[in-house]
Design a protein around this motif. Sequence first.
Motif, PDB file in Angstrom:
ATOM      1  N   LEU A   1      11.753  13.437   2.485  1.00 25.16           N
ATOM      2  CA  LEU A   1      10.886  13.414   1.309  1.00 25.16           C
ATOM      3  C   LEU A   1       9.466  13.843   1.667  1.00 25.16           C
ATOM      4  CD1 LEU A   1      12.007  10.049  -0.356  1.00 25.16           C
ATOM      5  CD2 LEU A   1      12.759  12.361  -0.926  1.00 25.16           C
ATOM      6  N   LEU A   2       9.040  13.503   2.863  1.00 20.11           N
ATOM      7  CA  LEU A   2       7.688  13.823   3.315  1.00 20.11           C
ATOM      8  C   LEU A   2       7.540  15.307   3.637  1.00 20.11           C
ATOM      9  CD1 LEU A   2       5.088  12.205   3.751  1.00 20.11           C
ATOM     10  CD2 LEU A   2       5.774  11.862   6.132  1.00 20.11           C
ATOM     11  N   LYS A   3       8.664  15.976   3.843  1.00 20.91           N
ATOM     12  CA  LYS A   3       8.640  17.393   4.226  1.00 20.91           C
ATOM     13  C   LYS A   3       9.042  18.321   3.080  1.00 20.91           C
ATOM     14  CE  LYS A   3      10.362  15.793   8.708  1.00 20.91           C
ATOM     15  NZ  LYS A   3      11.525  15.832   9.641  1.00 20.91           N
ATOM     16  N   THR A   4       9.533  17.752   1.997  1.00 24.96           N
ATOM     17  CA  THR A   4      10.060  18.553   0.896  1.00 24.96           C
ATOM     18  C   THR A   4       9.034  18.714  -0.213  1.00 24.96           C
ATOM     19  OG1 THR A   4      12.275  17.680   1.364  1.00 24.96           O
ATOM     20  CG2 THR A   4      11.954  18.810  -0.746  1.00 24.96           C
ATOM     21  N   THR A   5       8.696  19.953  -0.516  1.00 26.13           N
ATOM     22  CA  THR A   5       7.742  20.238  -1.588  1.00 26.13           C
ATOM     23  C   THR A   5       8.359  19.862  -2.935  1.00 26.13           C
ATOM     24  OG1 THR A   5       6.762  22.060  -0.329  1.00 26.13           O
ATOM     25  CG2 THR A   5       6.365  22.027  -2.707  1.00 26.13           C
ATOM     26  N   LEU A   6       7.586  19.184  -3.759  1.00 28.18           N
ATOM     27  CA  LEU A   6       8.083  18.766  -5.071  1.00 28.18           C
ATOM     28  C   LEU A   6       8.179  19.973  -6.004  1.00 28.18           C
ATOM     29  CD1 LEU A   6       8.812  16.357  -6.973  1.00 28.18           C
ATOM     30  CD2 LEU A   6       6.407  16.376  -7.677  1.00 28.18           C
ATOM     31  N   ARG A   7       9.296  20.114  -6.660  1.00 27.52           N
ATOM     32  CA  ARG A   7       9.469  21.178  -7.656  1.00 27.52           C
ATOM     33  C   ARG A   7       8.782  20.751  -8.951  1.00 27.52           C
ATOM     34  NH1 ARG A   7      15.446  22.902  -9.504  1.00 27.52           N
ATOM     35  NH2 ARG A   7      15.187  21.092 -10.869  1.00 27.52           N
ATOM     36  N   THR A   8       7.852  21.567  -9.413  1.00 30.05           N
ATOM     37  CA  THR A   8       7.062  21.183 -10.588  1.00 30.05           C
ATOM     38  C   THR A   8       7.191  22.144 -11.757  1.00 30.05           C
ATOM     39  OG1 THR A   8       5.091  22.356  -9.766  1.00 30.05           O
ATOM     40  CG2 THR A   8       5.347  20.037  -9.126  1.00 30.05           C
ATOM     41  N   HIS A   9       7.760  23.322 -11.541  1.00 28.12           N
ATOM     42  CA  HIS A   9       7.733  24.337 -12.591  1.00 28.12           C
ATOM     43  C   HIS A   9       8.517  23.927 -13.840  1.00 28.12           C
ATOM     44  CE1 HIS A   9      11.588  25.369 -10.607  1.00 28.12           C
ATOM     45  NE2 HIS A   9      11.944  25.807 -11.789  1.00 28.12           N
TER      46      HIS A   9
ATOM     47  N   PRO B   1      -3.464  15.114   0.833  1.00 30.18           N
ATOM     48  CA  PRO B   1      -3.932  15.570  -0.478  1.00 30.18           C
ATOM     49  C   PRO B   1      -3.724  17.049  -0.755  1.00 30.18           C
ATOM     50  CG  PRO B   1      -5.782  15.118   0.989  1.00 30.18           C
ATOM     51  CD  PRO B   1      -4.558  14.587   1.674  1.00 30.18           C
ATOM     52  N   GLY B   2      -3.567  17.854   0.264  1.00 27.97           N
ATOM     53  CA  GLY B   2      -3.399  19.282   0.038  1.00 27.97           C
ATOM     54  C   GLY B   2      -1.975  19.696  -0.267  1.00 27.97           C
ATOM     55  N   GLU B   3      -1.024  18.780  -0.148  1.00 29.35           N
ATOM     56  CA  GLU B   3       0.381  19.095  -0.372  1.00 29.35           C
ATOM     57  C   GLU B   3       0.971  18.146  -1.418  1.00 29.35           C
ATOM     58  OE1 GLU B   3       2.634  19.234   3.279  1.00 29.35           O
ATOM     59  OE2 GLU B   3       0.813  19.622   4.439  1.00 29.35           O
ATOM     60  N   LEU B   4       1.865  18.676  -2.217  1.00 31.10           N
ATOM     61  CA  LEU B   4       2.560  17.854  -3.211  1.00 31.10           C
ATOM     62  C   LEU B   4       4.023  17.756  -2.792  1.00 31.10           C
ATOM     63  CD1 LEU B   4       2.393  16.299  -5.868  1.00 31.10           C
ATOM     64  CD2 LEU B   4       2.962  18.410  -7.072  1.00 31.10           C
ATOM     65  N   THR B   5       4.413  16.591  -2.328  1.00 30.06           N
ATOM     66  CA  THR B   5       5.757  16.391  -1.803  1.00 30.06           C
ATOM     67  C   THR B   5       6.578  15.446  -2.670  1.00 30.06           C
ATOM     68  OG1 THR B   5       5.135  14.492  -0.440  1.00 30.06           O
ATOM     69  CG2 THR B   5       4.847  16.692   0.534  1.00 30.06           C
ATOM     70  N   GLU B   6       7.865  15.388  -2.371  1.00 30.92           N
ATOM     71  CA  GLU B   6       8.729  14.433  -3.068  1.00 30.92           C
ATOM     72  C   GLU B   6       8.341  13.006  -2.718  1.00 30.92           C
ATOM     73  OE1 GLU B   6      12.827  15.395  -2.376  1.00 30.92           O
ATOM     74  OE2 GLU B   6      12.812  16.971  -3.910  1.00 30.92           O
TER      75      GLU B   6
ATOM     76  N   SER C   1       0.828  -1.201   0.000  1.00 26.53           N
ATOM     77  CA  SER C   1       0.000   0.000   0.000  1.00 26.53           C
ATOM     78  C   SER C   1       0.868   1.260   0.000  1.00 26.53           C
ATOM     79  CB  SER C   1      -0.904   0.017   1.237  1.00 26.53           C
ATOM     80  OG  SER C   1      -0.128   0.160   2.417  1.00 26.53           O
ATOM     81  N   ASP C   2       0.245   2.392  -0.333  1.00 31.30           N
ATOM     82  CA  ASP C   2       0.956   3.665  -0.257  1.00 31.30           C
ATOM     83  C   ASP C   2       1.448   3.918   1.170  1.00 31.30           C
ATOM     84  OD1 ASP C   2       0.311   4.032  -2.914  1.00 31.30           O
ATOM     85  OD2 ASP C   2      -1.425   5.308  -2.487  1.00 31.30           O
ATOM     86  N   GLU C   3       0.601   3.597   2.152  1.00 27.04           N
ATOM     87  CA  GLU C   3       0.960   3.807   3.553  1.00 27.04           C
ATOM     88  C   GLU C   3       2.224   3.014   3.924  1.00 27.04           C
ATOM     89  OE1 GLU C   3      -3.193   4.793   2.844  1.00 27.04           O
ATOM     90  OE2 GLU C   3      -2.032   2.977   2.454  1.00 27.04           O
ATOM     91  N   TRP C   4       2.312   1.793   3.398  1.00 19.48           N
ATOM     92  CA  TRP C   4       3.494   0.962   3.661  1.00 19.48           C
ATOM     93  C   TRP C   4       4.749   1.640   3.106  1.00 19.48           C
ATOM     94  CZ3 TRP C   4       7.547  -1.273   1.198  1.00 19.48           C
ATOM     95  CH2 TRP C   4       8.232  -2.295   1.865  1.00 19.48           C
ATOM     96  N   HIS C   5       4.667   2.120   1.877  1.00 16.73           N
ATOM     97  CA  HIS C   5       5.829   2.756   1.252  1.00 16.73           C
ATOM     98  C   HIS C   5       6.244   4.020   2.013  1.00 16.73           C
ATOM     99  CE1 HIS C   5       6.584   0.318  -2.289  1.00 16.73           C
ATOM    100  NE2 HIS C   5       5.288   0.284  -2.551  1.00 16.73           N
ATOM    101  N   VAL C   6       5.248   4.816   2.414  1.00 12.43           N
ATOM    102  CA  VAL C   6       5.564   6.044   3.149  1.00 12.43           C
ATOM    103  C   VAL C   6       6.267   5.707   4.466  1.00 12.43           C
ATOM    104  CG1 VAL C   6       4.580   8.025   4.367  1.00 12.43           C
ATOM    105  CG2 VAL C   6       3.703   7.392   2.105  1.00 12.43           C
TER     106      VAL C   6
END
Length: 243
Positions: free
Chosen positions: A144-152, A211-216, A118-123
């Motif tokens: 990774l859980l705290k770092t915002t993903l760079r998307t630009h 869901p409100g944040e996009l992280t690495e 599951s996703d939870e397992w991977h996290v």
Amino acid sequence: MFGLHYRLERKAIGLTLGIIFVASIGGLVEIAPLFTIHQTVEDVPDMRVYTPLELAGRNIYIREGCYACHSQMIRTLRDEVERYGPYSLAVESKYDHPMLWGSKRTGPDLARIGNKYSDEWHVAHLNNPRNVLSVSVMPAYSWLLKTTLRTHDLGAHLKAQRTVGVPYNDDMIANASKDAYGQAAPDSRYTDGVTQRYGKATNVRAFDGKPGELTEMDALVAYLQVLGHLTDAAKKTVANDAR
């Protein structure tokens, strides 16, 4: 034979030419097959490309050196097939630049890790592997859980992939940043665009549980969850071999 070698050692130019000739044989053996790569790699109708989020996750996977301990190549040996699943096909790495085949395994092979956990397992595993497996020697990737993903610049990444043969179209490139966000935010207005461009089978969910944040973490888990699922060619090959 040794007499020829001794004579060559006395002549620098002859020795240099001899070294170049012998070295070129190995180079030719490695390079020549690339000229027939289109005939070597199969074409399958259901092969799909990585989404921008999955591609970003693959870039993180490479950046963090995950490939150094985890291969993505299941060999035809019986024990490997029984443990990891159907052996790897060249077409499954058709859009991998660079490809991550290899035999070095400190950890398990990940060629078919997608949807196995599951996703939870991977996290939890990436955040602190010892919380999942007490004897794990894998380092923690809690940032990774705290770092915002760079998307630009994701559009530029897709465009670069297109130059080496990955069939991203202009619409995919133009909407890369929005699609990355939409894939990890199932209730956003960008979600429909993701499934329209990449297919209804695309995993769309908050991979890191936020869901409100996009992280690495979103990106890396999205990538791991698609491994082995870009095409069903391996399953069909196994079915044909069984007949």
